[in-house]
Design a protein around this motif. Structure first.
Motif, PDB file in Angstrom:
ATOM      1  N   LYS A   1      23.333 -14.216   6.748  1.00 54.83           N
ATOM      2  CA  LYS A   1      23.340 -14.154   5.280  1.00 54.83           C
ATOM      3  C   LYS A   1      22.187 -13.281   4.772  1.00 54.83           C
ATOM      4  CE  LYS A   1      25.504 -18.690   4.574  1.00 54.83           C
ATOM      5  NZ  LYS A   1      25.339 -20.026   3.963  1.00 54.83           N
ATOM      6  N   ARG A   2      21.038 -13.451   5.398  1.00 53.89           N
ATOM      7  CA  ARG A   2      19.904 -12.656   4.964  1.00 53.89           C
ATOM      8  C   ARG A   2      20.153 -11.165   5.228  1.00 53.89           C
ATOM      9  NH1 ARG A   2      14.947 -10.534   6.156  1.00 53.89           N
ATOM     10  NH2 ARG A   2      13.171 -11.221   4.884  1.00 53.89           N
TER      11      ARG A   2
ATOM     12  N   GLY B   1      12.999 -19.486   3.159  1.00 48.91           N
ATOM     13  CA  GLY B   1      12.488 -20.851   3.244  1.00 48.91           C
ATOM     14  C   GLY B   1      13.313 -21.711   4.182  1.00 48.91           C
ATOM     15  N   GLU B   2      14.652 -21.569   4.055  1.00 47.49           N
ATOM     16  CA  GLU B   2      15.515 -22.351   4.941  1.00 47.49           C
ATOM     17  C   GLU B   2      15.325 -21.926   6.395  1.00 47.49           C
ATOM     18  OE1 GLU B   2      19.463 -21.896   3.538  1.00 47.49           O
ATOM     19  OE2 GLU B   2      19.106 -22.843   1.595  1.00 47.49           O
ATOM     20  N   MET B   3      15.156 -20.604   6.637  1.00 46.26           N
ATOM     21  CA  MET B   3      14.943 -20.132   8.007  1.00 46.26           C
ATOM     22  C   MET B   3      13.608 -20.631   8.547  1.00 46.26           C
ATOM     23  SD  MET B   3      16.350 -16.213   7.659  1.00 46.26           S
ATOM     24  CE  MET B   3      16.039 -15.811   9.377  1.00 46.26           C
TER      25      MET B   3
ATOM     26  N   GLN C   1      19.168 -11.119  -6.042  1.00 39.29           N
ATOM     27  CA  GLN C   1      19.306 -11.028  -4.585  1.00 39.29           C
ATOM     28  C   GLN C   1      17.983 -11.370  -3.899  1.00 39.29           C
ATOM     29  OE1 GLN C   1      21.920 -10.658  -2.921  1.00 39.29           O
ATOM     30  NE2 GLN C   1      23.470  -9.588  -4.100  1.00 39.29           N
ATOM     31  N   LEU C   2      16.871 -10.903  -4.454  1.00 42.37           N
ATOM     32  CA  LEU C   2      15.564 -11.210  -3.863  1.00 42.37           C
ATOM     33  C   LEU C   2      15.257 -12.699  -3.921  1.00 42.37           C
ATOM     34  CD1 LEU C   2      13.414  -8.212  -5.192  1.00 42.37           C
ATOM     35  CD2 LEU C   2      14.258  -8.571  -2.870  1.00 42.37           C
ATOM     36  N   GLU C   3      15.599 -13.338  -5.046  1.00 41.77           N
ATOM     37  CA  GLU C   3      15.391 -14.785  -5.138  1.00 41.77           C
ATOM     38  C   GLU C   3      16.232 -15.520  -4.098  1.00 41.77           C
ATOM     39  OE1 GLU C   3      16.235 -15.885  -9.111  1.00 41.77           O
ATOM     40  OE2 GLU C   3      14.453 -14.916  -9.972  1.00 41.77           O
ATOM     41  N   LYS C   4      17.478 -15.062  -3.934  1.00 41.68           N
ATOM     42  CA  LYS C   4      18.345 -15.694  -2.942  1.00 41.68           C
ATOM     43  C   LYS C   4      17.801 -15.486  -1.541  1.00 41.68           C
ATOM     44  CE  LYS C   4      23.222 -15.899  -1.543  1.00 41.68           C
ATOM     45  NZ  LYS C   4      24.571 -15.338  -1.774  1.00 41.68           N
TER      46      LYS C   4
END
Length: 625
Positions: A140-141, A313-315, A304-307
């Motif tokens: 996703k990233r 953070g999740e990674m 997109q940058l916020e996402k």
């Protein structure tokens, strides 16, 4: 910090290296003696009458009968020896197999193999699951990164937006300058001034004519045209006041015209600067899309940058979870390493049987080893029965061969009580006495040759020893070894005194300090602070006190250690560490003397002499704690 020569002189005196110079001199003397003996032996060897090989061969032919009689004995002895060796080998193999079977039976596999394996499988499964989640997040990233690559960077978009706003401001500013209006004002003001200047000139000319008329007289020539005046022109002057008024008005218009000119020039200069900026900003926006496109792109990129930040953070959380799972795996690996060590110990018991070599997985290694051990035990039981039968057969063969040897010797007329070989050798020696005189010269020549070789070897060894004991060979090596021994002893104490911050190296008769808190940087002792120099010097001094007996090979021992100041450069923690080391030295039987002005250290000394300065002299008082 001494010079290398001074440091070597001290070590040379302490180690009594002069002894090796005496050894060198003695070795050189022995070399000369051995060389003289060798020369004398060469002269003696040249004077001997040595028999020819043919003469010796003829004498030996007479020994043929005895030699032929002995030829058969070795084969018989060898055959008997082989049978005896086979018996010993059979017995050794039987004993070895019995011992191997006992060793295989003494090995017991650890009881927690299954538990460790289960926990390890679960830990690996969790790592695999977390790794899968991390892969999904990474995909996703990567999609977001790909989407961002299709748009201009946020900094570029924000720069375009800022330049567009600046372009609007510059355009507004350019319009507000109103150059056309200022130019029109200047033209109007210039025309008004020119008109007023004409009025002023007309009034001034009229006033001048009036002045000339006042000087005219009928019948006199005119001062202007020199014509005789026949009639005076009409009088009267109405321009006097007008000239003053018009002059003031012309000056006022001149001033206002200058101000208008200044305003126009200032506006033109400012307009030129604004035009330059408009050109520059326009060039920066040459590739920029429309303003509404820029606004939309900025909002999209920021989203997109916020996402992506959320995905990061999740990674990060997933990596932390993987790290925790990996820690569990590492913990199991530590437990498993104990199993692997136990396996190596068990394997060493039966290493001679070449058990399977364990891999990195202790569980699997134990399982393979256990399967091999059970199979090897069964095979050892079968081998033990087979080798028992081999021992019985070998014992019977040795008995028969011994009986045959006794019968053969009796047939030759040789006693069987002693050694058959000795009996035959005795007979052969009796024959050899017949040729003793012939061989005497040969033997003597051989002895002299052997002695000559010995003396040559002695001369060579003594010469080599003398060469090695020169000051630039053995002595240099010995001093280097002493330096390294001192450094090794000093580093033990220096590690304690500095908390592992420093250690010493001896390189080319110089000391270097390794700063472990500064990426193991090497520097000379002259770069140390006062406190650091004191700690390093103390470590070397105490190492010398400890190592002197070992270095000199004697019972010498430095019983007294005197330290004169240096403590004032230490912090409290270093003082405590040094005091503890000195207490340990004192408790080990040494006398430790300290000269110090540091109260914290002096108060820890059990017996001290305090010096108090007076008016005329100083006093010394013995104080006991």
């Amino acid at each position: 910090t001494d010079k290398p020569s001074e440091r070597q002189a001290l070590l040379r005196a302490l180690l009594d290296i002069g002894l090796f110079e005496k050894v060198m001199q003695l070795a050189n003397a022995r070399a000369r003696t051995a060389e003289g003996r060798a020369q004398a032996m060469e002269e003696s060897l040249a004077k001997l009458d040595v028999p020819t090989p043919e003469q010796v061969a003829e004498a030996r032919v007479r020994l043929t009968a005895i030699v032929e009689a002995r030829k058969e004995l070795p084969s018989r002895v060898e055959a008997l020896a082989k049978l005896g060796s086979a018996l010993e080998s059979a017995r050794a193999a039987q004993e070895e197999t019995s011992l191997s079977l006992a060793q295989l039976g003494s090995i017991v596999a650890p009881k927690d193999l299954a538990t460790i394996e289960k926990d390890r499988v679960e830990a690996f499964a969790r790592i695999e699951a977390l790794a899968g989640s991390l892969t999904v997040l990474a995909v996703k990233r990567d999609e977001i990164n790909l989407a961002l690559t299709e748009k201009a960077p946020l900094t570029q978009l924000e720069s375009w937006k800022a330049n567009m706003e600046r372009l609007d401001q510059l355009a507004t500013r350019r319009t507000a300058l109103d150059l056309d209006g200022l130019a029109a004002q200047f033209e109007e003001m210039s025309a008004a001034r020119q008109q007023k200047q004409g009025e002023f000139e007309a009034a001034r000319m009229g006033h001048a004519a009036h002045a000339v008329r006042q000087g005219l007289a009928v019948g006199e020539p005119c001062p202007v045209c020199e014509v005789v005046v026949a009639k005076l022109p009409p009088g009267g002057d109405g321009h006097g006041e007008s000239i003053d008024r018009l002059s003031r008005e012309v000056s006022d218009l001149e001033s206002r015209l200058g101000e208008a000119r200044d305003r126009l020039k200032g506006a033109e200069g400012e307009a030129k600067g604004v035009d330059t900026q408009l050109t520059e900003v326009g060039a920066l926006l040459a590739d920029a899309p429309a303003a509404e496109v820029v606004e939309t792109s900025i909002a999209d990129v920021r989203a997109q940058l916020e996402k992506r930040a959320m995905l990061d953070g999740e990674m990060s959380a997933a990596r932390e979870a993987i790290a925790e799972a990996q820690a569990r795996v590492d913990e199991l690996a530590i437990r498993a390493s104990g199993l692997l060590e136990a396996l190596h110990t068990a394997r060493d018991l039966v290493a001679a049987k070449k058990p399977p070599i364990p891999g990195d997985d202790p569980i699997q290694a134990w399982q393979i080893f256990e399967a091999w051990r059970l199979e090897a035990a069964e095979k050892a039981k079968a081998d033990l029965a087979e080798r028992g039968e081999m021992v019985e057969a070998a014992e019977a063969g040795v008995g028969r061969a011994s009986e045959e040897m006794s019968s053969w010797l009796e047939g030759l007329g040789i006693e069987t009580a002693g050694s058959p070989e000795a009996q035959l050798v005795l007979a052969e020696e009796r024959r050899k006495s017949e040729i003793q005189e012939l061989e005497k010269s040969t033997t003597e020549a051989a002895e002299i040759g052997h002695q000559l070789e010995t003396e040559v070897t002695r001369a060579r060894v003594a010469t080599s020893l003398g060469t090695h004991l020169k000051s630039n060979n053995f002595e240099a090596w010995l001093l280097e070894e002493a330096m390294e021994t001192l450094v090794d002893g000093a580093n033990v104490l220096l590690h304690e005194l500095t908390g592992g911050a420093y250690s010493l190296l001896a390189s080319r008769s110089q000391f270097e300090v390794v700063d472990h808190r500064n990426a193991d940087l090497r520097r000379t002792t002259r770069g140390l602070s006062g406190g650091e120099t004191f700690l390093v010097a103390l470590s070397l001094s105490l190492s010398m006190a400890e190592q002197l007996a070992e270095l000199t090979g004697t019972s010498s021992r430095l019983e007294c250690v005197l330290l004169d100041e240096g403590f004032g450069s230490l912090d409290q923690e270093s003082i405590d560490i040094v005091a503890t080391v000195l207490d340990e030295l004192a408790s080990g039987g040494r006398t430790v003397g300290i000269v110090t002005h540091v109260p914290e250290l002096s108060e820890r000394i059990p017996v001290r002499f305090e010096v108090t300065k007076g008016v005329e002299t100083s006093t010394v008082e013995r104080v006991a704690s």
